[in-house]
Design a protein around this motif. Structure first.
Motif, PDB file in Angstrom:
ATOM      1  N   PHE A 113       0.822  -1.204   0.000  1.00 29.67           N
ATOM      2  CA  PHE A 113       0.000   0.000   0.000  1.00 29.67           C
ATOM      3  C   PHE A 113       0.862   1.263   0.000  1.00 29.67           C
ATOM      4  O   PHE A 113       0.531   2.252  -0.665  1.00 29.67           O
ATOM      5  CB  PHE A 113      -0.929   0.007   1.210  1.00 29.67           C
ATOM      6  CG  PHE A 113      -2.224  -0.711   0.960  1.00 29.67           C
ATOM      7  CD1 PHE A 113      -3.259  -0.109   0.259  1.00 29.67           C
ATOM      8  CD2 PHE A 113      -2.416  -1.999   1.422  1.00 29.67           C
ATOM      9  CE1 PHE A 113      -4.440  -0.770   0.020  1.00 29.67           C
ATOM     10  CE2 PHE A 113      -3.598  -2.678   1.190  1.00 29.67           C
ATOM     11  CZ  PHE A 113      -4.619  -2.057   0.483  1.00 29.67           C
ATOM     12  N   GLY A 114       1.959   1.246   0.753  1.00 34.84           N
ATOM     13  CA  GLY A 114       2.809   2.427   0.804  1.00 34.84           C
ATOM     14  C   GLY A 114       3.437   2.747  -0.540  1.00 34.84           C
ATOM     15  O   GLY A 114       3.346   3.880  -1.033  1.00 34.84           O
ATOM     16  N   ILE A 115       4.058   1.751  -1.167  1.00 37.10           N
ATOM     17  CA  ILE A 115       4.719   1.988  -2.456  1.00 37.10           C
ATOM     18  C   ILE A 115       3.697   2.301  -3.533  1.00 37.10           C
ATOM     19  O   ILE A 115       3.908   3.185  -4.382  1.00 37.10           O
ATOM     20  CB  ILE A 115       5.577   0.768  -2.839  1.00 37.10           C
ATOM     21  CG1 ILE A 115       6.698   0.569  -1.805  1.00 37.10           C
ATOM     22  CG2 ILE A 115       6.162   0.932  -4.234  1.00 37.10           C
ATOM     23  CD1 ILE A 115       7.541  -0.645  -2.044  1.00 37.10           C
ATOM     24  N   VAL A 116       2.579   1.593  -3.514  1.00 36.47           N
ATOM     25  CA  VAL A 116       1.532   1.849  -4.512  1.00 36.47           C
ATOM     26  C   VAL A 116       0.984   3.263  -4.360  1.00 36.47           C
ATOM     27  O   VAL A 116       0.716   3.959  -5.348  1.00 36.47           O
ATOM     28  CB  VAL A 116       0.411   0.805  -4.393  1.00 36.47           C
ATOM     29  CG1 VAL A 116      -0.820   1.245  -5.179  1.00 36.47           C
ATOM     30  CG2 VAL A 116       0.893  -0.547  -4.906  1.00 36.47           C
ATOM     31  N   ALA A 117       0.813   3.713  -3.108  1.00 38.39           N
ATOM     32  CA  ALA A 117       0.293   5.066  -2.894  1.00 38.39           C
ATOM     33  C   ALA A 117       1.245   6.111  -3.480  1.00 38.39           C
ATOM     34  O   ALA A 117       0.810   7.036  -4.188  1.00 38.39           O
ATOM     35  CB  ALA A 117       0.086   5.310  -1.398  1.00 38.39           C
ATOM     36  N   PHE A 118       2.547   5.948  -3.211  1.00 43.45           N
ATOM     37  CA  PHE A 118       3.516   6.887  -3.776  1.00 43.45           C
ATOM     38  C   PHE A 118       3.527   6.812  -5.307  1.00 43.45           C
ATOM     39  O   PHE A 118       3.624   7.842  -5.998  1.00 43.45           O
ATOM     40  CB  PHE A 118       4.912   6.598  -3.230  1.00 43.45           C
ATOM     41  CG  PHE A 118       5.126   7.098  -1.835  1.00 43.45           C
ATOM     42  CD1 PHE A 118       5.124   8.462  -1.566  1.00 43.45           C
ATOM     43  CD2 PHE A 118       5.314   6.226  -0.779  1.00 43.45           C
ATOM     44  CE1 PHE A 118       5.316   8.932  -0.277  1.00 43.45           C
ATOM     45  CE2 PHE A 118       5.501   6.684   0.510  1.00 43.45           C
ATOM     46  CZ  PHE A 118       5.499   8.046   0.760  1.00 43.45           C
ATOM     47  N   ALA A 119       3.439   5.591  -5.839  1.00 44.23           N
ATOM     48  CA  ALA A 119       3.456   5.442  -7.292  1.00 44.23           C
ATOM     49  C   ALA A 119       2.221   6.063  -7.924  1.00 44.23           C
ATOM     50  O   ALA A 119       2.306   6.737  -8.970  1.00 44.23           O
ATOM     51  CB  ALA A 119       3.550   3.959  -7.657  1.00 44.23           C
ATOM     52  N   VAL A 120       1.061   5.860  -7.302  1.00 45.20           N
ATOM     53  CA  VAL A 120      -0.177   6.422  -7.847  1.00 45.20           C
ATOM     54  C   VAL A 120      -0.142   7.943  -7.799  1.00 45.20           C
ATOM     55  O   VAL A 120      -0.539   8.626  -8.754  1.00 45.20           O
ATOM     56  CB  VAL A 120      -1.389   5.866  -7.079  1.00 45.20           C
ATOM     57  CG1 VAL A 120      -2.650   6.643  -7.420  1.00 45.20           C
ATOM     58  CG2 VAL A 120      -1.592   4.391  -7.401  1.00 45.20           C
ATOM     59  N   VAL A 121       0.329   8.486  -6.666  1.00 44.97           N
ATOM     60  CA  VAL A 121       0.425   9.944  -6.560  1.00 44.97           C
ATOM     61  C   VAL A 121       1.383  10.498  -7.614  1.00 44.97           C
ATOM     62  O   VAL A 121       1.098  11.494  -8.295  1.00 44.97           O
ATOM     63  CB  VAL A 121       0.875  10.348  -5.143  1.00 44.97           C
ATOM     64  CG1 VAL A 121       1.210  11.830  -5.084  1.00 44.97           C
ATOM     65  CG2 VAL A 121      -0.223  10.031  -4.132  1.00 44.97           C
ATOM     66  N   GLY A 122       2.538   9.831  -7.777  1.00 46.93           N
ATOM     67  CA  GLY A 122       3.496  10.300  -8.773  1.00 46.93           C
ATOM     68  C   GLY A 122       2.958  10.193 -10.184  1.00 46.93           C
ATOM     69  O   GLY A 122       3.053  11.152 -10.976  1.00 46.93           O
ATOM     70  N   LEU A 123       2.369   9.043 -10.537  1.00 53.96           N
ATOM     71  CA  LEU A 123       1.835   8.866 -11.886  1.00 53.96           C
ATOM     72  C   LEU A 123       0.643   9.787 -12.123  1.00 53.96           C
ATOM     73  O   LEU A 123       0.482  10.347 -13.214  1.00 53.96           O
ATOM     74  CB  LEU A 123       1.437   7.407 -12.091  1.00 53.96           C
ATOM     75  CG  LEU A 123       1.135   6.968 -13.527  1.00 53.96           C
ATOM     76  CD1 LEU A 123       2.321   7.238 -14.432  1.00 53.96           C
ATOM     77  CD2 LEU A 123       0.792   5.478 -13.560  1.00 53.96           C
ATOM     78  N   GLY A 124      -0.184   9.962 -11.092  1.00 54.03           N
ATOM     79  CA  GLY A 124      -1.310  10.884 -11.232  1.00 54.03           C
ATOM     80  C   GLY A 124      -0.847  12.316 -11.426  1.00 54.03           C
ATOM     81  O   GLY A 124      -1.433  13.074 -12.213  1.00 54.03           O
ATOM     82  N   GLY A 125       0.205  12.698 -10.714  1.00 56.95           N
ATOM     83  CA  GLY A 125       0.745  14.046 -10.889  1.00 56.95           C
ATOM     84  C   GLY A 125       1.299  14.253 -12.291  1.00 56.95           C
ATOM     85  O   GLY A 125       1.088  15.316 -12.906  1.00 56.95           O
TER      86      GLY A 125
END
Length: 481
Positions: A29-41
């Motif tokens: 969940f932690g890595i996915v959250a950072f990845a989603v935020v980065g890709l979404g940005g």
């Protein structure tokens, strides 16, 4: 003062009151959250840039047109009437890409583009002219299902105020391209996120496999295997190997401590049993030949003899368990007819049960493979346990039957029953359900010896009990027939 070492808690303080979750879930969940935020940005930034490229150029052209329009009207006004000059500038070929109209101070149109009169449908023309939210700086609005860059404001040349100037560019085709690109970018980002989440989850799960392997191996270690079992991993990360080595060192210390404890119990039990047996013999001999003893003296000697006998039984039980722990408990397994064995056990138990033992009729002959004397000891221990915790006028029932490929031997009583929370622990050493059982004379080792002997002979033992309805202890062996 007793010192207690505590293991420091790790992790953020705001997780203290949250239920614990697995490391795999936390990392995923932690890595996915950072990845989603980065890709979404990145997706949002890219969408904004595409919109700027498609729309901003129209805004800039409209702003330049407004500035050039004022300059041209000023020049033409020196050669002709102002209203004619405005219309002449509007009709210039370079300005026909935009829709332009001018309203006087009374709100009447005094000049407008040819394409606004001829190429635009009347309802759309009316919608544009009557649009009330016209911004002073070029902006994008949706009017009648189409997208427009538009602006409007006061139109003054020198000291003369014409009224209002309005300029509009149709960007519907460009904006639809932008929307199409945006949708594709969003879908591509979602697809990339799904692939990324799957890859991250798979990689983290694969990375944590050595820890799960350590957990599974550690869960299978029993007290008897402490000295022989070690955690071995292949191609594990250095941190996991270090954890495994630390666990192996801990197992070494536990094995040493366990071995010392077993030796101590065995040695003490053996050393104390002989003198206590001699003491018990002298007490019994004194009681048999003590015609001149007073009643008080006799009661004291009988109490001492009973306590000595109980202590001898306790030491004998400890020796049995110590032999089992050391693997020196010898069992002579042979085919046994359960019908004959149970008849012998009932006959042996009648001497101390006062006729309370009842044997249920057995259908057919049941045969198992076990140590006859040890199985007698098991059944007598269970009968003695049932007698201790049952009312004096209630019978103890023995029964046996065949279930598929096994033979079940049951000892049933009508005692107070055992709470469900205690049933999984009653076969542990020195475990008692309550103080009432301690007063009944138990040492807490009888059922532990039963479990040790039965499992040593290849069987299993369990209990079924309900409060107020009694207990049933069941010994199961594979059917030998």
């Amino acid at each position: 003062m007793k010192m207690i070492r505590r293991i420091a808690k790790t992790g953020p303080r705001f997780w203290v009151n949250l239920p614990p979750i697995s490391l795999q879930v936390q990392l995923t969940f932690g890595i996915v959250a950072f990845a989603v935020v980065g890709l979404g940005g990145v997706t949002a930034w890219t969408s904004w840039n595409i919109r700027q490229l498609l729309v901003e150029q129209h805004k800039e052209k409209l702003a330049e047109f407004a500035q050039q329009f004022s300059h041209d009207v000023k020049l033409y006004s020196e050669m002709m009437p102002r209203e004619v000059a405005v219309q002449r500038v509007i009709d210039k070929p370079s300005e026909k890409k935009s829709l332009v109209w001018v309203k006087n101070r009374a709100g009447e149109i005094i000049a407008e583009s040819v394409n606004l009169r001829q190429d635009i449908q009347p309802n759309l023309r009316n919608a544009l002219i009557s649009y009330s939210n016209m911004p002073k700086k070029p902006g994008v609005s949706k009017i009648d299902g189409r997208y427009w860059v538009l602006c409007g404001g006061d139109f003054t040349i020198g000291s003369y105020n014409f009224g209002k100037l309005y300029m509009v560019n149709d960007i519907t085709s460009e904006y639809k391209i932008f929307i199409t690109l945006l949708y594709r970018l969003v879908f591509a980002s979602l697809f990339a996120m799904i692939l990324l989440v799957s890859a991250i989850a798979w990689y983290i799960r694969r990375s944590l496999l050595p820890l799960q392997q350590v957990s599974r191996m550690a869960a299978t270690i029993s007290a008897a295997e402490l000295s022989d079992y070690r955690l071995t991993l292949e191609r594990a990360p250095s941190e996991v190997e270090q954890l495994a080595n630390t666990c192996n060192k801990m197992l070494d210390r536990l094995a040493d401590a366990w071995e010392q404890q077993r030796q101590f119990v065995g040695n003490v039990s053996h050393e104390l049993r002989t003198p206590l047996t001699i003491v018990h013999g002298y007490l019994q001999s004194t009681l048999r030949r003590g015609e001149n003893l007073t009643q008080l003296q006799r009661e004291g000697l009988e109490t001492a003899s009973g306590e000595a006998e109980r202590t001898i039984r306790l030491l004998q039980d400890l020796l049995e368990l110590a032999r089992a722990d050391h693997g020196t408990l010898h069992l002579q397994l042979e085919p046994i007819i359960v019908n004959d064995l149970m008849a012998e056990v009932v006959e042996m138990a009648q001497s101390f049960s006062r006729g309370r033992i009842k044997l249920e009729k057995i259908d057919g002959f049941l045969e198992i493979k076990a140590d006859k004397n040890r199985l007698k000891q098991v059944l007598l221990n269970l009968i003695d346990n049932a007698l201790k915790y049952s009312q004096a006028d209630t019978p103890i029932l023995l029964k046996a039957d065949r279930h598929k490929n096994r033979v079940d031997i049951a000892v049933c009583d009508r005692g107070p029953g055992i709470p469900l929370s205690h049933q999984s622990r009653i076969f542990e050493r020195f475990y008692r359900v309550d103080e009432a059982r301690t007063r009944a004379g138990g040492t807490g080792l009888g059922l532990a010896i039963v479990k040790t002997l039965v499992e040593g002979m290849g069987g299993t033992v369990g209990v079924r009990s309900q409060l107020g309805e009694g207990s049933t202890f069941i010994v199961c062996f594979p059917d030998y027939l």
